[in-house]
Scaffold this motif. Structure first.
Motif, PDB file in Angstrom:
ATOM      1  N   ARG A   7       0.881  -1.168   0.000  1.00  0.00           N
ATOM      2  CA  ARG A   7       0.000   0.000   0.000  1.00  0.00           C
ATOM      3  C   ARG A   7       0.908   1.204   0.000  1.00  0.00           C
ATOM      4  NH1 ARG A   7      -2.362   4.195   0.217  1.00  0.00           N
ATOM      5  NH2 ARG A   7      -4.168   4.822   1.415  1.00  0.00           N
ATOM      6  N   GLY A   8       0.781   2.099  -1.002  1.00  0.00           N
ATOM      7  CA  GLY A   8       1.649   3.266  -0.992  1.00  0.00           C
ATOM      8  C   GLY A   8       1.656   4.041  -2.284  1.00  0.00           C
ATOM      9  N   ALA A 150      -0.634  -0.456  -4.511  1.00  0.00           N
ATOM     10  CA  ALA A 150      -2.020   0.008  -4.423  1.00  0.00           C
ATOM     11  C   ALA A 150      -2.037   1.354  -3.717  1.00  0.00           C
ATOM     12  CB  ALA A 150      -2.866  -1.016  -3.676  1.00  0.00           C
ATOM     13  N   SER A 152      -4.795   3.008  -2.774  1.00  0.00           N
ATOM     14  CA  SER A 152      -5.883   3.131  -1.796  1.00  0.00           C
ATOM     15  C   SER A 152      -6.048   1.842  -1.000  1.00  0.00           C
ATOM     16  CB  SER A 152      -7.203   3.452  -2.511  1.00  0.00           C
ATOM     17  OG  SER A 152      -7.640   2.321  -3.256  1.00  0.00           O
ATOM     18  N   ASP A 153      -6.652   1.970   0.174  1.00  0.00           N
ATOM     19  CA  ASP A 153      -6.926   0.797   0.998  1.00  0.00           C
ATOM     20  C   ASP A 153      -7.848  -0.197   0.291  1.00  0.00           C
ATOM     21  OD1 ASP A 153      -5.282   1.546   3.131  1.00  0.00           O
ATOM     22  OD2 ASP A 153      -6.891   2.658   4.126  1.00  0.00           O
ATOM     23  N   SER A 155      -8.215  -0.825  -2.919  1.00  0.00           N
ATOM     24  CA  SER A 155      -7.442  -1.526  -3.943  1.00  0.00           C
ATOM     25  C   SER A 155      -6.469  -2.514  -3.316  1.00  0.00           C
ATOM     26  CB  SER A 155      -6.669  -0.532  -4.823  1.00  0.00           C
ATOM     27  OG  SER A 155      -7.548   0.259  -5.563  1.00  0.00           O
ATOM     28  N   TYR A 156      -5.813  -2.080  -2.263  1.00  0.00           N
ATOM     29  CA  TYR A 156      -4.890  -2.961  -1.556  1.00  0.00           C
ATOM     30  C   TYR A 156      -5.611  -4.212  -1.068  1.00  0.00           C
ATOM     31  CZ  TYR A 156      -1.710  -4.740   2.004  1.00  0.00           C
ATOM     32  OH  TYR A 156      -0.903  -5.564   2.754  1.00  0.00           O
ATOM     33  N   ASP A 157      -6.799  -4.032  -0.485  1.00  0.00           N
ATOM     34  CA  ASP A 157      -7.564  -5.156   0.049  1.00  0.00           C
ATOM     35  C   ASP A 157      -7.961  -6.134  -1.070  1.00  0.00           C
ATOM     36  OD1 ASP A 157      -7.340  -4.012   2.559  1.00  0.00           O
ATOM     37  OD2 ASP A 157      -9.368  -3.175   2.552  1.00  0.00           O
ATOM     38  N   THR A 160      -4.690  -7.970  -2.262  1.00  0.00           N
ATOM     39  CA  THR A 160      -4.225  -8.872  -1.217  1.00  0.00           C
ATOM     40  C   THR A 160      -5.107 -10.121  -1.133  1.00  0.00           C
ATOM     41  OG1 THR A 160      -3.328  -7.030   0.056  1.00  0.00           O
ATOM     42  CG2 THR A 160      -3.696  -9.060   1.253  1.00  0.00           C
TER      43      THR A 160
END
Length: 164
Positions: A7-8, A150, A152-153, A155-157, A160
């Motif tokens: 995430r970043g 990702a 945004s959170d 997108s990251y979720d 993942t």
């Protein structure tokens, strides 16, 4: 090839190459493209102008220097713009495959990817990720790590969960 997710901000990734979700003109833009050009400085745009005087075709990829970014290179790829009627998923798959081919030409071992086409080009995170995995499978590569970055959170979720 190991596939990871963080995430970043892709412009802060310490990898051999970062992938830019560019537009056909190759002159900078918004989103990931704008962020990479801002962080990389004017050298990235100058190299785009020199290497891509007529731009770059949708589904293709090419490279430039990374300017002030911590990466060595920027691999630019042009995703299909679903809002402009470019709905051929094969073009999205081609973006990821071509990025790995360009990475191999450069000798890059670690590559940070955004979710190409997700966002203003109208592809969902799930569609972009599915195309990426298909493109990765279609491209034998010397890349050791493909890192999804990702922003945004949500997108990251999604990434993942899909990679778990």
């Amino acid at each position: 090839m190991r596939i990871t997710v963080v995430r970043g901000d892709i412009t802060a990734e310490h990898v051999d190459a970062v992938v830019n979700a560019a537009n056909n003109r190759m002159r900078g833009g918004g989103g990931v493209d704008g962020a990479i050009h801002r962080a990389g400085g004017p050298a990235v745009l100058a190299d785009c102008v020199a290497r891509f005087p007529r731009g770059l075709a949708t589904g293709d990829a090419g490279w430039t220097i990374a300017g002030d970014l911590p990466a060595r290179w920027v691999i630019h790829t042009v995703g299909p713009n679903r809002h402009a009627g470019e709905t051929d998923r094969a073009l999205l798959v081609s973006c990821y495959r071509r990025c790995l081919e360009v990475a191999d030409e450069l000798g890059a071992r670690s590559v940070a990817f955004p979710l190409v086409g997700a966002g203003v080009y109208g592809w969902s995170v799930e569609e972009s990720l599915s195309a990426a995995l298909e493109g990765f499978e279609a491209a034998p590569t010397g890349v050791d790590e493909a890192r999804f970055v990702a922003f945004s959170d949500p997108s990251y979720d999604v990434v993942t969960a899909a990679l778990a």
